[in-house]
Design a protein around this motif. Sequence first.
Motif, mmCIF file in Angstrom:
data_model
loop_
_atom_site.group_PDB
_atom_site.id
_atom_site.type_symbol
_atom_site.label_atom_id
_atom_site.label_comp_id
_atom_site.label_asym_id
_atom_site.label_seq_id
_atom_site.Cartn_x
_atom_site.Cartn_y
_atom_site.Cartn_z
ATOM 1 N N MET A 1 30.550 -0.236 -2.165
ATOM 2 C CA MET A 1 29.880 0.527 -1.134
ATOM 3 C C MET A 1 29.396 -0.448 -0.057
ATOM 4 S SD MET A 1 26.628 3.156 -1.387
ATOM 5 C CE MET A 1 27.509 4.300 -2.402
ATOM 6 N N LYS A 2 29.621 -0.061 1.158
ATOM 7 C CA LYS A 2 29.195 -0.861 2.307
ATOM 8 C C LYS A 2 27.671 -0.981 2.315
ATOM 9 C CE LYS A 2 29.300 -0.430 7.362
ATOM 10 N NZ LYS A 2 29.571 -1.792 7.692
ATOM 11 N N GLN A 3 27.170 -2.148 2.699
ATOM 12 C CA GLN A 3 25.735 -2.408 2.800
ATOM 13 C C GLN A 3 25.304 -2.329 4.263
ATOM 14 O OE1 GLN A 3 23.730 -3.190 0.003
ATOM 15 N NE2 GLN A 3 25.572 -2.606 -1.087
ATOM 16 N N LEU A 4 24.218 -1.624 4.527
ATOM 17 C CA LEU A 4 23.668 -1.557 5.875
ATOM 18 C C LEU A 4 23.146 -2.933 6.274
ATOM 19 C CD1 LEU A 4 23.007 0.472 8.187
ATOM 20 C CD2 LEU A 4 20.680 0.524 7.263
ATOM 21 N N THR A 5 23.442 -3.340 7.506
ATOM 22 C CA THR A 5 23.022 -4.667 7.957
ATOM 23 C C THR A 5 21.989 -4.630 9.081
ATOM 24 O OG1 THR A 5 24.889 -4.803 9.488
ATOM 25 C CG2 THR A 5 25.206 -5.724 7.274
ATOM 26 N N SER A 6 21.840 -3.465 9.768
ATOM 27 C CA SER A 6 20.877 -3.411 10.871
ATOM 28 C C SER A 6 20.534 -1.960 11.207
ATOM 29 C CB SER A 6 21.450 -4.089 12.123
ATOM 30 O OG SER A 6 22.530 -3.318 12.648
ATOM 31 N N ILE A 7 19.432 -1.791 11.898
ATOM 32 C CA ILE A 7 19.031 -0.462 12.385
ATOM 33 C C ILE A 7 20.062 0.047 13.389
ATOM 34 C CG2 ILE A 7 17.269 0.814 13.676
ATOM 35 C CD1 ILE A 7 16.339 0.021 10.898
ATOM 36 N N GLU A 8 20.584 -0.849 14.201
ATOM 37 C CA GLU A 8 21.605 -0.459 15.178
ATOM 38 C C GLU A 8 22.837 0.096 14.473
ATOM 39 O OE1 GLU A 8 20.115 -3.572 15.130
ATOM 40 O OE2 GLU A 8 18.721 -3.126 16.777
ATOM 41 N N GLU A 9 23.213 -0.548 13.377
ATOM 42 C CA GLU A 9 24.353 -0.059 12.599
ATOM 43 C C GLU A 9 24.048 1.323 12.030
ATOM 44 O OE1 GLU A 9 27.346 -1.584 9.086
ATOM 45 O OE2 GLU A 9 25.230 -2.152 8.972
ATOM 46 N N PHE A 10 22.847 1.529 11.515
ATOM 47 C CA PHE A 10 22.452 2.838 11.000
ATOM 48 C C PHE A 10 22.610 3.901 12.090
ATOM 49 C CE2 PHE A 10 19.330 6.229 10.498
ATOM 50 C CZ PHE A 10 19.585 6.654 9.206
ATOM 51 N N ASP A 16 29.020 9.596 12.662
ATOM 52 C CA ASP A 16 30.151 10.016 11.833
ATOM 53 C C ASP A 16 29.638 10.541 10.499
ATOM 54 O OD1 ASP A 16 32.091 9.086 13.740
ATOM 55 O OD2 ASP A 16 31.601 7.049 13.095
ATOM 56 N N PRO A 17 30.449 11.316 9.776
ATOM 57 C CA PRO A 17 30.015 11.806 8.457
ATOM 58 C C PRO A 17 29.714 10.629 7.518
ATOM 59 C CG PRO A 17 32.033 12.917 9.151
ATOM 60 C CD PRO A 17 31.794 11.791 10.109
ATOM 61 N N THR A 18 28.438 10.437 7.239
ATOM 62 C CA THR A 18 28.005 9.291 6.446
ATOM 63 C C THR A 18 26.940 9.722 5.453
ATOM 64 O OG1 THR A 18 28.407 7.837 8.346
ATOM 65 C CG2 THR A 18 27.070 6.945 6.558
ATOM 66 N N VAL A 19 27.081 9.255 4.223
ATOM 67 C CA VAL A 19 26.067 9.455 3.192
ATOM 68 C C VAL A 19 25.412 8.102 2.949
ATOM 69 C CG1 VAL A 19 25.590 10.105 0.801
ATOM 70 C CG2 VAL A 19 27.323 11.358 2.110
ATOM 71 N N PHE A 20 24.118 8.043 3.208
ATOM 72 C CA PHE A 20 23.346 6.828 2.981
ATOM 73 C C PHE A 20 22.677 6.922 1.622
ATOM 74 C CE2 PHE A 20 23.578 7.286 7.578
ATOM 75 C CZ PHE A 20 23.920 6.007 7.975
ATOM 76 N N MET A 21 22.857 5.881 0.826
ATOM 77 C CA MET A 21 22.191 5.784 -0.469
ATOM 78 C C MET A 21 21.058 4.771 -0.324
ATOM 79 S SD MET A 21 23.677 4.487 -4.107
ATOM 80 C CE MET A 21 22.578 4.075 -5.445
ATOM 81 N N PHE A 22 19.831 5.253 -0.428
ATOM 82 C CA PHE A 22 18.665 4.389 -0.349
ATOM 83 C C PHE A 22 18.358 3.883 -1.755
ATOM 84 C CE2 PHE A 22 18.616 6.925 3.407
ATOM 85 C CZ PHE A 22 18.094 6.106 4.384
ATOM 86 N N PHE A 49 30.206 5.941 2.868
ATOM 87 C CA PHE A 49 29.071 5.738 1.979
ATOM 88 C C PHE A 49 28.476 4.376 2.290
ATOM 89 C CE2 PHE A 49 31.363 9.070 -0.037
ATOM 90 C CZ PHE A 49 30.410 9.834 -0.679
ATOM 91 N N VAL A 50 27.165 4.374 2.548
ATOM 92 C CA VAL A 50 26.492 3.146 2.954
ATOM 93 C C VAL A 50 25.212 2.992 2.143
ATOM 94 C CG1 VAL A 50 25.443 1.897 4.874
ATOM 95 C CG2 VAL A 50 27.434 3.367 5.283
ATOM 96 N N VAL A 73 20.879 10.610 1.871
ATOM 97 C CA VAL A 73 20.699 11.378 3.097
ATOM 98 C C VAL A 73 22.013 11.312 3.855
ATOM 99 C CG1 VAL A 73 19.331 11.710 5.187
ATOM 100 C CG2 VAL A 73 18.238 10.764 3.150
ATOM 101 N N ALA A 74 22.510 12.490 4.268
ATOM 102 C CA ALA A 74 23.803 12.573 4.964
ATOM 103 C C ALA A 74 23.591 12.922 6.429
ATOM 104 C CB ALA A 74 24.686 13.624 4.303
#
Length: 104
Positions: A1-10, A16-22, A49-50, A73-74
């Motif tokens: 699963m891709k890892q979030l690297t910045s707020i800008e990336e978020f 786009d259709p994205t499911v964030f796993m916190f 999925f991020v 959160v999607a």
Amino acid sequence: MKQLTSIEEFNQLTNDPTVFMFTASWCPDCHFIDPDLPALEQKYNDYQFVSVDRDEFIELCQEVGVMGIPSFVAFDNQKELGRYVGKERKTIEQISEFIEGLKK
């Protein structure tokens, strides 16, 4: 699963259709589902999925309203499609039901 690297990336990914796993590295309930995540990503390949490290992005978690982990959160078109938020352990079946519910 891709890892979030910045707020800008978020912010960009919410277009786009994205499911964030916190999640967090120290959270055993977060890692309970790790072995099943590749199959989940393959099954729902119309979503990105991020993974978002709660400790690294605590301000983002507060902004999005995620206090318990693991949480999902999607987003699409910069709008929230749905959330599965809470501190309890989640099964891959429960996460699948959440994603299926996004399509309605």
